[in-house]
Design a protein around this motif. Structure first.
Motif, PDB file in Angstrom:
ATOM      1  N   LYS A  15      -3.929   1.635  -8.238  1.00 49.82           N
ATOM      2  CA  LYS A  15      -4.713   0.617  -8.038  1.00 49.82           C
ATOM      3  C   LYS A  15      -4.544  -0.237  -9.559  1.00 49.82           C
ATOM      4  O   LYS A  15      -4.865   0.526 -10.156  1.00 49.82           O
ATOM      5  CB  LYS A  15      -6.280   1.069  -7.274  1.00 49.82           C
ATOM      6  CG  LYS A  15      -5.513   1.053  -6.300  1.00 49.82           C
ATOM      7  CD  LYS A  15      -5.471   0.084  -4.928  1.00 49.82           C
ATOM      8  CE  LYS A  15      -4.792   1.055  -3.940  1.00 49.82           C
ATOM      9  NZ  LYS A  15      -4.325  -0.315  -2.644  1.00 49.82           N
ATOM     10  N   PRO A  19       6.309  10.800   2.407  1.00 51.45           N
ATOM     11  CA  PRO A  19       5.425  10.617   1.525  1.00 51.45           C
ATOM     12  C   PRO A  19       4.543  12.182   1.212  1.00 51.45           C
ATOM     13  O   PRO A  19       3.765  11.885   0.300  1.00 51.45           O
ATOM     14  CB  PRO A  19       3.795   9.642   2.096  1.00 51.45           C
ATOM     15  CG  PRO A  19       5.165   9.507   3.398  1.00 51.45           C
ATOM     16  CD  PRO A  19       6.256  10.231   3.496  1.00 51.45           C
ATOM     17  N   LYS A  62       0.637  -1.774  -0.012  1.00 50.32           N
ATOM     18  CA  LYS A  62       0.094  -0.006  -0.089  1.00 50.32           C
ATOM     19  C   LYS A  62       0.621   1.594  -0.252  1.00 50.32           C
ATOM     20  O   LYS A  62       0.546   2.135  -0.529  1.00 50.32           O
ATOM     21  CB  LYS A  62      -1.002   0.125   1.248  1.00 50.32           C
ATOM     22  CG  LYS A  62      -1.995  -1.139   0.712  1.00 50.32           C
ATOM     23  CD  LYS A  62      -3.595  -0.597   1.824  1.00 50.32           C
ATOM     24  CE  LYS A  62      -2.936  -0.858   3.204  1.00 50.32           C
ATOM     25  NZ  LYS A  62      -4.198  -1.166   4.082  1.00 50.32           N
ATOM     26  N   ALA A  63       1.699   1.337   0.972  1.00 43.75           N
ATOM     27  CA  ALA A  63       3.423   2.445   0.671  1.00 43.75           C
ATOM     28  C   ALA A  63       3.618   2.497  -0.747  1.00 43.75           C
ATOM     29  O   ALA A  63       3.512   3.942  -1.275  1.00 43.75           O
ATOM     30  CB  ALA A  63       3.943   2.345   1.676  1.00 43.75           C
ATOM     31  N   GLY A 104      -3.177   3.972   1.847  1.00 44.22           N
ATOM     32  CA  GLY A 104      -1.968   2.908   2.536  1.00 44.22           C
ATOM     33  C   GLY A 104      -1.169   3.358   3.086  1.00 44.22           C
ATOM     34  O   GLY A 104      -0.720   3.240   3.368  1.00 44.22           O
ATOM     35  N   LEU A 105      -1.251   4.779   3.432  1.00 47.72           N
ATOM     36  CA  LEU A 105      -0.602   5.521   4.340  1.00 47.72           C
ATOM     37  C   LEU A 105      -0.877   5.462   6.024  1.00 47.72           C
ATOM     38  O   LEU A 105      -2.065   5.677   5.747  1.00 47.72           O
ATOM     39  CB  LEU A 105      -0.255   6.960   4.138  1.00 47.72           C
ATOM     40  CG  LEU A 105       0.592   6.810   2.585  1.00 47.72           C
ATOM     41  CD1 LEU A 105       1.048   8.420   2.303  1.00 47.72           C
ATOM     42  CD2 LEU A 105       1.390   6.098   2.982  1.00 47.72           C
ATOM     43  N   ARG A 106      -0.385   5.609   6.503  1.00 49.18           N
ATOM     44  CA  ARG A 106      -0.013   5.221   8.329  1.00 49.18           C
ATOM     45  C   ARG A 106      -1.377   7.326   8.476  1.00 49.18           C
ATOM     46  O   ARG A 106      -2.754   6.221   9.278  1.00 49.18           O
ATOM     47  CB  ARG A 106       0.574   5.408   9.438  1.00 49.18           C
ATOM     48  CG  ARG A 106       0.388   5.256  10.416  1.00 49.18           C
ATOM     49  CD  ARG A 106       1.051   5.260  11.534  1.00 49.18           C
ATOM     50  NE  ARG A 106       1.912   4.424  11.483  1.00 49.18           N
ATOM     51  CZ  ARG A 106       3.725   3.952  11.118  1.00 49.18           C
ATOM     52  NH1 ARG A 106       3.985   5.783  11.960  1.00 49.18           N
ATOM     53  NH2 ARG A 106       4.308   3.010  11.543  1.00 49.18           N
ATOM     54  N   TRP A 158      11.886   8.550   1.883  1.00 48.59           N
ATOM     55  CA  TRP A 158      11.288   9.236   1.505  1.00 48.59           C
ATOM     56  C   TRP A 158      10.069  10.413   1.973  1.00 48.59           C
ATOM     57  O   TRP A 158       9.997   9.391   3.518  1.00 48.59           O
ATOM     58  CB  TRP A 158      10.463   8.120   0.959  1.00 48.59           C
ATOM     59  CG  TRP A 158       9.167   7.706  -0.039  1.00 48.59           C
ATOM     60  CD1 TRP A 158       9.277   8.792  -0.965  1.00 48.59           C
ATOM     61  CD2 TRP A 158       7.641   7.098  -0.142  1.00 48.59           C
ATOM     62  NE1 TRP A 158       7.962   8.844  -1.425  1.00 48.59           N
ATOM     63  CE2 TRP A 158       7.245   8.111  -0.550  1.00 48.59           C
ATOM     64  CE3 TRP A 158       7.800   6.088   1.241  1.00 48.59           C
ATOM     65  CZ2 TRP A 158       6.025   7.265  -0.619  1.00 48.59           C
ATOM     66  CZ3 TRP A 158       6.342   5.925   1.675  1.00 48.59           C
ATOM     67  CH2 TRP A 158       5.358   6.524   0.145  1.00 48.59           C
ATOM     68  N   GLU A 194       1.620  -3.245  10.028  1.00 44.24           N
ATOM     69  CA  GLU A 194       0.474  -2.829   9.002  1.00 44.24           C
ATOM     70  C   GLU A 194       1.383  -1.608   8.291  1.00 44.24           C
ATOM     71  O   GLU A 194       1.320  -1.476   6.737  1.00 44.24           O
ATOM     72  CB  GLU A 194      -0.274  -2.272   9.555  1.00 44.24           C
ATOM     73  CG  GLU A 194      -1.693  -1.572   8.395  1.00 44.24           C
ATOM     74  CD  GLU A 194      -2.327  -2.199   7.871  1.00 44.24           C
ATOM     75  OE1 GLU A 194      -2.557  -1.950   6.303  1.00 44.24           O
ATOM     76  OE2 GLU A 194      -2.420  -3.477   7.851  1.00 44.24           O
ATOM     77  N   ALA A 195       2.749  -0.346   8.852  1.00 46.09           N
ATOM     78  CA  ALA A 195       3.128   0.004   8.200  1.00 46.09           C
ATOM     79  C   ALA A 195       4.700  -0.224   8.103  1.00 46.09           C
ATOM     80  O   ALA A 195       5.560   0.652   7.792  1.00 46.09           O
ATOM     81  CB  ALA A 195       3.285   1.628   9.509  1.00 46.09           C
ATOM     82  N   GLU A 199       5.837   1.097   4.085  1.00 48.96           N
ATOM     83  CA  GLU A 199       6.055   2.579   4.569  1.00 48.96           C
ATOM     84  C   GLU A 199       7.630   3.409   6.086  1.00 48.96           C
ATOM     85  O   GLU A 199       7.752   3.917   5.246  1.00 48.96           O
ATOM     86  CB  GLU A 199       4.848   3.744   5.120  1.00 48.96           C
ATOM     87  CG  GLU A 199       4.727   4.448   5.151  1.00 48.96           C
ATOM     88  CD  GLU A 199       3.037   5.172   6.315  1.00 48.96           C
ATOM     89  OE1 GLU A 199       2.736   4.250   6.555  1.00 48.96           O
ATOM     90  OE2 GLU A 199       2.948   6.270   6.624  1.00 48.96           O
ATOM     91  N   ASP A 200       7.433   2.559   6.693  1.00 44.78           N
ATOM     92  CA  ASP A 200       8.805   2.750   7.829  1.00 44.78           C
ATOM     93  C   ASP A 200      10.053   2.789   6.800  1.00 44.78           C
ATOM     94  O   ASP A 200      11.015   3.308   6.572  1.00 44.78           O
ATOM     95  CB  ASP A 200       8.330   1.752   8.674  1.00 44.78           C
ATOM     96  CG  ASP A 200       7.163   2.257  10.334  1.00 44.78           C
ATOM     97  OD1 ASP A 200       6.855   3.794   9.763  1.00 44.78           O
ATOM     98  OD2 ASP A 200       7.039   2.271  10.984  1.00 44.78           O
ATOM     99  N   ARG A 222      -4.764   6.100   7.682  1.00 42.97           N
ATOM    100  CA  ARG A 222      -5.635   4.920   8.108  1.00 42.97           C
ATOM    101  C   ARG A 222      -5.518   6.048   9.293  1.00 42.97           C
ATOM    102  O   ARG A 222      -7.963   5.405   9.552  1.00 42.97           O
ATOM    103  CB  ARG A 222      -5.118   4.009   8.343  1.00 42.97           C
ATOM    104  CG  ARG A 222      -4.515   3.506   7.052  1.00 42.97           C
ATOM    105  CD  ARG A 222      -4.195   2.021   7.309  1.00 42.97           C
ATOM    106  NE  ARG A 222      -2.855   1.815   7.962  1.00 42.97           N
ATOM    107  CZ  ARG A 222      -1.713   1.351   7.233  1.00 42.97           C
ATOM    108  NH1 ARG A 222      -2.246   2.232   5.872  1.00 42.97           N
ATOM    109  NH2 ARG A 222      -0.668   2.348   7.377  1.00 42.97           N
TER     110      ARG A 222
END
Lengths: 318, 440
Positions: B101, A176, A157-158, B85-87, A174, A306-307, A310-311, B90
C-alpha cells in the motif's frame, strides 16, 4: 520525448544533491532500472509491452537510462485493439522511430478474425478483454519469456498483491495463491519452457509519482493527456469520446467539452475528465486535488464487479 | 525493586520517543515499513486508518467499501476492507499474502508491506520484512505481550529491521489506562533485551477511533510522544544505507558494438552499498582480478562518483573478464569469499527441506548451484529454543544450516550488511523460491 541529457553529453556532473541522499524519485528510478537490467540478465527473449500510455512511456524512458548507449535487449510490443486514440498511435510510431528501437504491433482485430472470436456487443463494446488472446498469441509467436509491463500496485487491489516478477503458466494465468516469495531485491525469473514472466518495474510508483517524474524528466506525452475540446457523450456521469466505435442511441446527447485523459486505453472504455489543465503543473495540481482514483474516474470496465481485475489477471491479462 | 524493571521505569520517565525538531531533512525520501499483527489486533484497521486520515483514500474506493459494509449493524465503515485485495480474502475475512500500500505526505513517501500475522504465514512476514526499514508491531492492549508478539519480534530481529515501533492498540478498550500501557512496555522491554532489539519506540493508539494515528489524542493526555504518523515522517533513516562497504554486483554488460562505440564495455548494476569514485582501485570477485574505475555513468552522463542505491554503469581501465554475477568491490574493503556458508534459512515451501538436497542459491545477481550439507538446528520462532535433531523441516520453519556452493560467493554477514547477506534458495525442479537465507 527524451531529455537530451540522456544521450551522450560531455562534461562531468556532480551527485544530484549536495548530500549523498536520494530523493524518492531517484530511488524509484534506480529500483526500476535495476529490475529492467535483471530482465536483461535473466531472460533470453524479453519484450516491453508498450501501449502509448504514460506508464509505458515512462518504462521506455527508464529503459533508455538502463541500457544506453546500448540497444534495448528487447523489442517494444503493442497489442492494438483497433480502438486506440490516433494521437497515441502516432506517438508510438514516432517514439519507436526516434529512439531507433524495434516495434512489433499485433492487432486484436486479426485475432478475432483468425480465431472466430465473438466481438463484444453493447453501447461501449470493449475489446479490452480480447487483448489477452492476442497477447498470448504474440508471446507464443515470438517465444517471449518475459514481458515488461507498466502496471502499478496503487492502481487496483489485485495488483497490490502481485509480485514484481509475476510468473504465468502457459495459459498466461496468474495464480495469486501460488506466488513466489520475493525477498530483498532478489528476483527469481527461472521458468520452464512455455511459461513466461510478467515483470512490473514501476510496481512501487503511484500515479502522482509518475506525473512528478514526467515533469522532472521533461518527458513528452501524447496530446490527449492535456486539456482539449472533444465531442463526448455523457454516460453515467462520465464523458466518453464520440467515435465510430460507440453505438449511438436517440437519447444520447453529444456535446463538446474541454477534457483531458487521465489514462489512455481504448476509446470505448476510457473516460475523459473535464479539465482546463493544459500544462503538466496544472495536471499535477488537479491530481493532488482529486478525490477519485485513476481507474475509478476513467475506466468503465472495472466497474462491472469488485473482482474484475483479479478475474482478468487469472485469465492471462497484463 | 528488580534492577531491570527499575531501568525500564527510568527509561519511561525520561523519554519514550525521539525528540522532534530539526532532523536535518530537506528532501522527500521513501520509508518502507511492515505492519505485524493479526486481523484481531486491528492491523488492517490501522493501515486503513493511516490511509484514511492522511487523505490517501479516494472516494470511489471508499464508496466501494461502504457498499460492502452496508449490512453491518454499527454502520461504521470497515477500514480493514481497504487492504484485502483478493476475493477469497474478502469472503473469508483473512489476508493470504503480502499486499503493498502507498501513501505520502509532503515529507515522505511510504510503502507499507501488509503481511498476515498468523503463524502459518511466517513466510509472508519474512518476505515483507526483507525490504522494510521499520516494523510496526501491534499489541492488543487487552492481551499485552503474547506468543505472537514474541514471534513477530523474533522475525524482526532475525531480519535485522533497523527500527521497531510497538503500537499498543485498542487503548479505548482499556479506558486509555496509562498503567496498562506502562505494564506492556515493561514486559516488551524485557523481551526486547533478550532478543537484542534496539531502537524501540512505543506509541499508545486506537486504530479504530484514530487516537494518536495522525492527530494527538485527547484521551491520552499522559502520553507526550509523537503520533504514529508523526514518528513515521520523522524517524531518521539516512544511516540505514551503508556508505562504507562498497559492493557492486554486475547485472548486465553493455556492449553496443557499433562503429563509433566498438570499444565501449560498461558494467551495468546498482551500487547496493558504499561509494565508488573514478580512479578507485577495485577487485573483481570471485576471480580476484584487479583494475581501476575509469568512468562512471549515471543516466547516460559521466559523474565523479556513485553511491548506494544508485543504478549506474561502471567502466574499468583494463580489459578484464567481467560478467553478470561478478561483484566489483574496492580494494581496501573486501567481503568474504567462500564456498561454505553458514546460514539461517526460513523455509518457504510445502515440500520439506532435506539435508543433502541440491538447490540454486541466488544472492543479488549471482546464481549458482548448491548443496545443503547439514542442518545444524531448528529454531523455535516462539521461544528461540534450538532443536539440534529436528525430525523434519517444513513450511515456515527456521533452521541454521551449512550450504556448499559450486563457486565461491562474495558476501557479507547479514547482520553487518543486509544488502549483501541475504540470499534465496530455488528448487531446481519446480523453479520456485523455497527458502530465504541470512548468511551468518
Amino acid at each position: 520525448m527524451i531529455n537530451n541529457e540522456i544521450k551522450n553529453s560531455e562534461g562531468i556532473s556532480n551527485p544530484p544533491l549536495g548530500a549523498r541522499g536520494l530523493d524518492y524519485l531517484d530511488q524509484l528510478e534506480s529500483e526500476s532500472i535495476h529490475i529492467m537490467r535483471e530482465v536483461a540478465g535473466q531472460f533470453e527473449r524479453p519484450a516491453l509491452l508498450f501501449s502509448g500510455g504514460k506508464d509505458s512511456i515512462v518504462l521506455v524512458h527508464l529503459a533508455l537510462k538502463a541500457f544506453r548507449p546500448g540497444k534495448f535487449p528487447f523489442p517494444l510490443v503493442h497489442i492494438d485493439t483497433g480502438h486506440n486514440f490516433q494521437e497515441a498511435l502516432d506517438y508510438r510510431d514516432n517514439l519507436a522511430a526516434e529512439i531507433g528501437e524495434k516495434l512489433i504491433v499485433r492487432n486484436v482485430g486479426d485475432t478475432i478474425k483468425a480465431k472466430n472470436l465473438t466481438e463484444p456487443k453493447g453501447k461501449f463494446a470493449s475489446r479490452n478483454a480480447l487483448q489477452t488472446y492476442t497477447l498470448l498469441d504474440t508471446i507464443e509467436e515470438f517465444k517471449f519469456d518475459a514481458c515488461i509491463g507498466g502496471a502499478r500496485r496503487d492502481e487496483e487491489k489485485a495488483r497490490a498483491k502481485e509480485r514484481i516478477f509475476s510468473v504465468r503458466d502457459e495459459f498466461g494465468q496468474w495464480n495469486p495463491k501460488l506466488q513466489r516469495p520475493e525477498l530483498w531485491s532478489i528476483y527469481n525469473g527461472k521458468i520452464d519452457k512455455g511459461e513466461n514472466v510478467r515483470v512490473f518495474p514501476i510496481s512501487n510508483w503511484t500515479e502522482l509519482d509518475i506525473w512528478n517524474y514526467i515533469r522532472r524528466e521533461n518527458i513528452a506525452l501524447p496530446s490527449i493527456y492535456f486539456a482539449h475540446n472533444r465531442e463526448v457523450i455523457e454516460y453515467q456521469g462520465q464523458f466518453v469520446a464520440m467515435s465510430k466505435f460507440v453505438e449511438l442511441e436517440p437519447t444520447d446527447k453529444i456535446s463538446v467539452k474541454k477534457v483531458r485523459y487521465r489514462t489512455v486505453g481504448d476509446m470505448t472504455c476510457t473516460a475523459a475528465v473535464e479539465s482546463d489543465a493544459t500544462g503538466i503543473d496544472d495536471i499535477i495540481n488537479e491530481i493532488i486535488a482529486t478525490k477519485t482514483s485513476e481507474r475509478g474516474e476513467t475506466r468503465i470496465d472495472d466497474k462491472v464487479s469488485e473482482a474484475a481485475m483479479e478475474d482478468r489477471k487469472k485469465n492471462g491479462y497484463f | 525493586m528488580d534492577a531491570q524493571i527499575y531501568e525500564v521505569k527510568q527509561f519511561l520517565n525520561n523519554k519514550t520517543y525521539l525528540p522532534l525538531g530539526d532532523r536535518g531533512k530537506k528532501i522527500m525520501d521513501i520509508l518502507r515499513f511492515i505492519t505485524a499483527g493479526s486481523v484481531d489486533d486491528g492491523k488492517s484497521t490501522l493501515i486503513g486508518r493511516l490511509l484514511y486520515d492522511s487523505k490517501s483514500i479516494m472516494i470511489d474506493h471508499l464508496e466501494a467499501i461502504e457498499k460492502q459494509t452496508k449490512n453491518r449493524e454499527d454502520g461504521e465503515i470497515d477500514l480493514a476492507l481497504l487492504t484485502d485485495g483478493l476475493r477469497a480474502e474478502r469472503e473469508q475475512g483473512i489476508t493470504i499474502d503480502v499486499a503493498y500500500k502507498y501513501f505520502s505526505t509532503p515529507k515522505r513517501k511510504f510503502i507499507i508491506a501488509d503481511a498476515p500475522g498468523h503463524i502459518q504465514y511466517t513466510r509472508n512476514m519474512v518476505t515483507g520484512a526483507s525490504n522494510s526499514e521499520l516494523i510496526i508491531i501491534l499489541i492488543d492492549a487487552r492481551h499485552g505481550v503474547i506468543e505472537q508478539t514474541r514471534r513477530h519480534s523474533i522475525i524482526a530481529s532475525l531480519l535485522n529491521i533497523p527500527h521497531v515501533v510497538v503500537a499498543v492498540n485498542k487503548m479505548d478498550l482499556v479506558e486509555y489506562s496509562e498503567d496498562v500501557y506502562n505494564n506492556i512496555l515493561i514486559d516488551y522491554d524485557v523481551m526486547a533485551k533478550q532478543l537484542g532489539i534496539k531502537h524501540i519506540t512505543y506509541i499508545p493508539i486506537s486504530a479504530l477511533n484514530g487516537d494518536n494515528i495522525v492527530d494527538p489524542s485527547q484521551h491520552l493526555p499522559w502520553y507526550k510522544g509523537d503520533t504514529l504518523l508523526n514518528f513515521l515522517e520523522n524517524v531518521s533513516i539516512e544511516n540505514d544505507i551503508n556508505l562504507t562497504n562498497s559492493r557492486f554486483p554486475v547485472q548486465y554488460v553493455i556492449r553496443p558494438q557499433t562503429e563509433e562505440l566498438h570499444d565501449y564495455r560498461g558494467y551495468a548494476g546498482k551500487v547496493i552499498s558504499g561509494i565508488y569514485k573514478v580512479g578507485d582501485a577495485i577487485t573483481v570477485l570471485p576471480s580476484g582480478v584487479k583494475s581501476k574505475i575509469s568512468l562512471i555513468e549515471l543516466g547516460g552522463k559521466p559523474v565523479e562518483e556513485a553511491f548506494a542505491p544508485q543504478s549506474v554503469i561502471l567502466h574499468l581501465e583494463d580489459d578484464v573478464d567481467v560478467s553478470r554475477g561478478d561483484v566489483l568491490v574496492r580494494d581496501e574493503d573486501l567481503p568474504q569469499v567462500e564456498q561454505q556458508l553458514e546460514v539461517l534459512i526460513c523455509w518457504m515451501d510445502s515440500k520439506p527441506l532435506v539435508a543433502g538436497n541440491k538447490y540454486l542459491f541466488q544472492i543479488n545477481s549471482t546464481r549458482v548451484r548448491s548443496i545443503l550439507k547439514s542442518i545444524d538446528y531448528k529454531l523455535d520462532v516462539n521461544t528461540l529454543e534450538k532443536d539440534y535433531s529436528p525430525q523434519n523441516v517444513g513450511l515456515n520453519d527456521i533452521v541454521r544450516a551449512t550450504i556448499k556452493t559450486a563457486q565461491p560467493i562474495a558476501f557479507d554477514s547479514y547482520q553487518s550488511l543486509r544488502v549483501n547477506g541475504g540470499a534465496i534458495l530455488i528448487d531446481e525442479t519446480s523453479n520456485v523460491t523455497v527458502g530465504a537465507c541470512m548468511i551468518q
